[in-house]
Write an enzyme that holds these catalytic residues in place. Structure first.
Site, PDB file in Angstrom:
ATOM      1  N   ASP A 185       0.860  -1.190   0.000  1.00 54.27           N
ATOM      2  CA  ASP A 185       0.000   0.000   0.000  1.00 54.27           C
ATOM      3  C   ASP A 185       0.890   1.231   0.000  1.00 54.27           C
ATOM      4  O   ASP A 185       1.573   1.510   0.991  1.00 54.27           O
ATOM      5  CB  ASP A 185      -0.916   0.010   1.225  1.00 54.27           C
ATOM      6  CG  ASP A 185      -1.882  -1.160   1.225  1.00 54.27           C
ATOM      7  OD1 ASP A 185      -2.401  -1.488   0.137  1.00 54.27           O
ATOM      8  OD2 ASP A 185      -2.111  -1.742   2.296  1.00 54.27           O
ATOM      9  N   LEU A 186       0.900   1.959  -1.085  1.00 52.83           N
ATOM     10  CA  LEU A 186       1.837   3.064  -1.270  1.00 52.83           C
ATOM     11  C   LEU A 186       1.768   4.080  -0.137  1.00 52.83           C
ATOM     12  O   LEU A 186       0.698   4.628   0.153  1.00 52.83           O
ATOM     13  CB  LEU A 186       1.548   3.759  -2.609  1.00 52.83           C
ATOM     14  CG  LEU A 186       2.462   4.929  -2.971  1.00 52.83           C
ATOM     15  CD1 LEU A 186       3.900   4.452  -3.098  1.00 52.83           C
ATOM     16  CD2 LEU A 186       1.985   5.579  -4.267  1.00 52.83           C
ATOM     17  N   ASP A 187       2.934   4.308   0.505  1.00 50.53           N
ATOM     18  CA  ASP A 187       3.086   5.315   1.556  1.00 50.53           C
ATOM     19  C   ASP A 187       2.155   5.103   2.744  1.00 50.53           C
ATOM     20  O   ASP A 187       1.828   6.045   3.464  1.00 50.53           O
ATOM     21  CB  ASP A 187       2.880   6.730   0.984  1.00 50.53           C
ATOM     22  CG  ASP A 187       3.985   7.132   0.026  1.00 50.53           C
ATOM     23  OD1 ASP A 187       5.122   6.666   0.217  1.00 50.53           O
ATOM     24  OD2 ASP A 187       3.714   7.898  -0.909  1.00 50.53           O
ATOM     25  N   GLU A 188       1.724   3.856   2.971  1.00 46.49           N
ATOM     26  CA  GLU A 188       0.826   3.585   4.082  1.00 46.49           C
ATOM     27  C   GLU A 188       1.371   2.519   5.025  1.00 46.49           C
ATOM     28  O   GLU A 188       0.636   1.973   5.841  1.00 46.49           O
ATOM     29  CB  GLU A 188      -0.553   3.165   3.551  1.00 46.49           C
ATOM     30  CG  GLU A 188      -1.283   4.273   2.805  1.00 46.49           C
ATOM     31  CD  GLU A 188      -2.706   3.887   2.412  1.00 46.49           C
ATOM     32  OE1 GLU A 188      -3.222   2.903   2.977  1.00 46.49           O
ATOM     33  OE2 GLU A 188      -3.287   4.563   1.554  1.00 46.49           O
TER      34      GLU A 188
END
Length: 285
Positions: A227-230
């Site tokens: 999950d991008l940047d999460e």
């Protein structure tokens, strides 16, 4: 006077009575002096996290200690490690065209602030080969296009294997790792980004923030997930700003904040003070 060899013991397990007593009893039986201890029991996840620094006061066998501690760990179903405190973590850095984060990490490593051993720098551009050359860390070019993305990631994993790297740091590496790579690196890859997300996505976030008159800017360092940047957050830093700040001022301050947050996160990870706790982390002092 000789300084005794120190070790760091880390452990996590389901929280229950008797964990600390069992661990400290074993350390005492092995004639080990506890220098520092930190622990946390999370009532939300029911997990317990422990970090102990200790040094032996008598003849000591690391192998024998691990065998004895393994019996305690099995009783409590622990995830654990015991390593020398001065062991440096072999680290591979990935960059694109911005060098501020890489320079901050490499300088902190050189002066002993970070217990890491930089073993290589990988970039999808050649721009930083010369600016980073003075650090004498091998620089590897791995261009990324839709057609070569898998090849570039294969290069990264091959370098990790050949150098023994245990940590990958995305020091402003402006490429998204594949789902497969993110899974393979879970807990061993740290990224940095500005803290405007999710409000100001995409290009020129500082321009967007300036146009909206933000009053606080910051940076977030976190573990990489699919999950991008999460991914689980390790460190965040913020700084108040006001109407006097131009876009250039925000960008300049942002560079300092990104570098600071990333150094803090890598330091905590390398010192074995970070525990992944579901979708968040526990970072012991």
């Amino acid at each position: 006077m000789d300084v005794p060899m120190q070790y760091v013991l880390t452990a996590s397990c389901r929280d229950r009575m008797g964990i600390v007593a069992a661990v400290t009893t074993l350390l005492a039986a092995q004639a080990c002096f506890i220098v520092r201890t930190r622990s946390f029991g999370d009532p939300d996840t029911g997990r317990f996290f422990l970090r102990i620094e200790f040094h032996p006061t008598a003849a000591f066998s690391h192998e024998e200690f691990e065998q004895r501690f393994g019996e305690v760990a099995e009783r409590f179903d622990m995830d654990w490690r015991c390593l020398p405190r001065d062991r440096k973590l072999k680290t591979l850095m990935m960059v694109s065209k911005f060098d501020h984060c890489a320079n901050a990490l490499l300088y902190a490593a050189r002066v002993g602030e970070l217990p890491i051993e930089p073993v290589g720098i990988v970039s999808n551009h050649h721009d930083l080969a010369a600016p980073l050359a003075h650090w004498n860390v091998p620089f590897h070019l791995a261009p990324v296009t839709p057609e070569t993305k898998a090849e570039a990631e294969a290069t990264m994993f091959a370098l990790m294997e050949s150098t023994g790297a245990e940590l990958v740091v995305l020091a402003r590496y402006m490429q998204v790792l594949s789902e497969e790579a993110s899974k393979r690196l879970f807990g061993a890859c740290i990224n940095i980004h500005h803290s405007f997300l999710p409000s100001f996505k995409g290009a020129k976030p500082y321009h967007q923030a300036h146009a909206r008159g933000v009053k606080t800017i910051g940076a977030t360092a976190h573990y990489v997930t699919g999950d991008l940047d999460e991914g689980p957050i390790i460190a965040q830093v913020t700084e108040p700003v006001d109407h006097n700040f131009s876009v250039k001022d925000l960008v300049t301050l942002g560079r300092h904040l990104e570098s600071s947050a990333l150094v803090r996160a890598v330091k905590a990870h390398a010192e074995r003070r970070v525990f992944i706790n579901g979708v968040k982390t526990v970072v012991l002092a």
